[in-house]
Design a protein around this motif. Structure first.
Motif, short mmCIF file in Angstrom:
data_model
loop_
_atom_site.label_atom_id
_atom_site.label_comp_id
_atom_site.label_asym_id
_atom_site.label_seq_id
_atom_site.Cartn_x
_atom_site.Cartn_y
_atom_site.Cartn_z
N MET A 31 40.35 40.19 30.50
CA MET A 31 40.07 39.39 31.69
C MET A 31 38.58 39.45 32.01
SD MET A 31 41.69 39.62 35.51
CE MET A 31 43.21 38.90 34.91
N LYS A 32 37.99 38.29 32.25
CA LYS A 32 36.57 38.23 32.58
C LYS A 32 36.39 38.25 34.10
CE LYS A 32 32.43 35.43 31.72
NZ LYS A 32 31.91 34.20 31.05
N LEU A 33 35.55 39.18 34.56
CA LEU A 33 35.21 39.26 35.98
C LEU A 33 33.80 38.71 36.20
CD1 LEU A 33 36.39 42.89 36.89
CD2 LEU A 33 37.70 40.77 36.95
N SER A 34 33.64 37.97 37.29
CA SER A 34 32.31 37.53 37.72
C SER A 34 31.97 38.24 39.02
CB SER A 34 32.28 36.01 37.94
OG SER A 34 32.42 35.31 36.73
N LEU A 35 30.79 38.84 39.07
CA LEU A 35 30.34 39.55 40.25
C LEU A 35 29.05 38.91 40.74
CD1 LEU A 35 30.93 42.09 42.05
CD2 LEU A 35 29.22 43.27 40.64
N VAL A 36 29.02 38.58 42.04
CA VAL A 36 27.87 37.89 42.63
C VAL A 36 27.19 38.82 43.64
CG1 VAL A 36 27.10 35.91 44.00
CG2 VAL A 36 28.99 35.65 42.37
N THR A 37 25.88 38.99 43.48
CA THR A 37 25.06 39.69 44.46
C THR A 37 24.06 38.71 45.04
OG1 THR A 37 25.24 41.88 43.44
CG2 THR A 37 23.31 41.50 44.81
N VAL A 38 24.06 38.57 46.35
CA VAL A 38 23.06 37.74 47.02
C VAL A 38 22.06 38.67 47.69
CG1 VAL A 38 24.67 35.84 47.32
CG2 VAL A 38 24.39 37.49 49.16
#
Length: 245
Positions: free
Chosen positions: A1-8
């Motif tokens: 499973m591919k996870l996407s993590l976003v940091t702003v």
């Protein structure tokens, strides 16, 4: 499973390194890391670029606030599941994302949330946010998952919409209400401290901001058809008392 993590991030030179390092230290290989910078004018970008080989997408440009930036990151994500890690926060241990991926793989769920610790400038825990297992009625009693621990399948954003910046400081609360209460998506409570979150936040800086935050909360409740929003508005902060015990 591919996870996407976003940091702003915007002008977070004092905290961004610890945030990124906690991502790099995760024991989960199939991760897409996205950083959305609002055009920082301090050393934030220089620090970020030191870790360029670990960052799959980096955008640096002015935005219309934190939730607009989150939407930019989510719209660029290609993972099965998307989460947010704020620039002032960091993962509590190296197994957080592996735990998240395992739960999504093993269970028929669409969102996941867990626990977090709120820390001071000395890295000392001052509050313990234990979300607890909820059902739909929990939201009527002022329940709110800890947003920095919130992960959801990417297709939900296309199906039910992104963060609504018009909800101000309550945009994260409104999104979780929309998904978990209004549309009743399948959720899972991961009983694990996932994130260390620094104390503070614009909504709690002064009484004026606190009143505005309550107004945004009330708007979110009404739009998502909570039956007694004024009562929920009273109960929501009262539930946080146990975090200090």
């Amino acid at each position: 499973m591919k996870l996407s993590l976003v940091t702003v991030v915007y002008n977070a030179q004092d905290t961004i390194r610890q945030c990124i390092q906690s991502v790099i230290n995760q024991n989960y290989p199939n991760l897409e890391y996205i950083i959305i910078d609002g055009g920082s004018t301090d050393q934030t970008l220089s620090i970020i670029r030191e870790y360029h080989k670990f960052i799959h997408i980096l955008v640096s440009e002015p935005d219309n606030g934190i939730y607009d930036a989150m939407n930019k990151g989510i719209s660029r994500a290609t993972g099965d599941v998307v989460g947010i890690l704020n620039a002032d926060d960091h993962f509590a241990d190296a197994d957080v994302l592996r735990s998240v991926a395992a739960i999504f793989a093993q269970h028929d769920i669409e969102t996941l949330y867990g626990d977090l610790d709120i820390i001071d400038q000395h890295q000392q825990v001052i509050r313990k946010w234990r979300s607890g297992k909820c059902n739909r009625n929990s939201f009527k009693l002022g329940f709110m998952p800890a947003h920095p621990t919130f992960y959801c399948r990417r297709n939900l954003f296309n199906q039910f919409g992104f963060y609504n910046p018009g909800h101000g400081s309550a945009a994260d609360y409104e999104l979780m209400l929309r998904l978990m209460y209004l549309h009743q998506v399948k959720s899972f409570y991961l009983k694990k401290v996932m994130v260390n979150m620094r104390a503070g936040g614009i909504s709690s800086k002064n009484l004026r901001n606190r009143i505005k935050a309550w107004q945004f909360d009330l708007l979110a409740m009404r739009q998502n058809k909570l039956p007694f929003p004024l009562l929920t508005l009273i109960l929501k902060p009262l539930r946080k008392i146990v975090q200090f015990l």
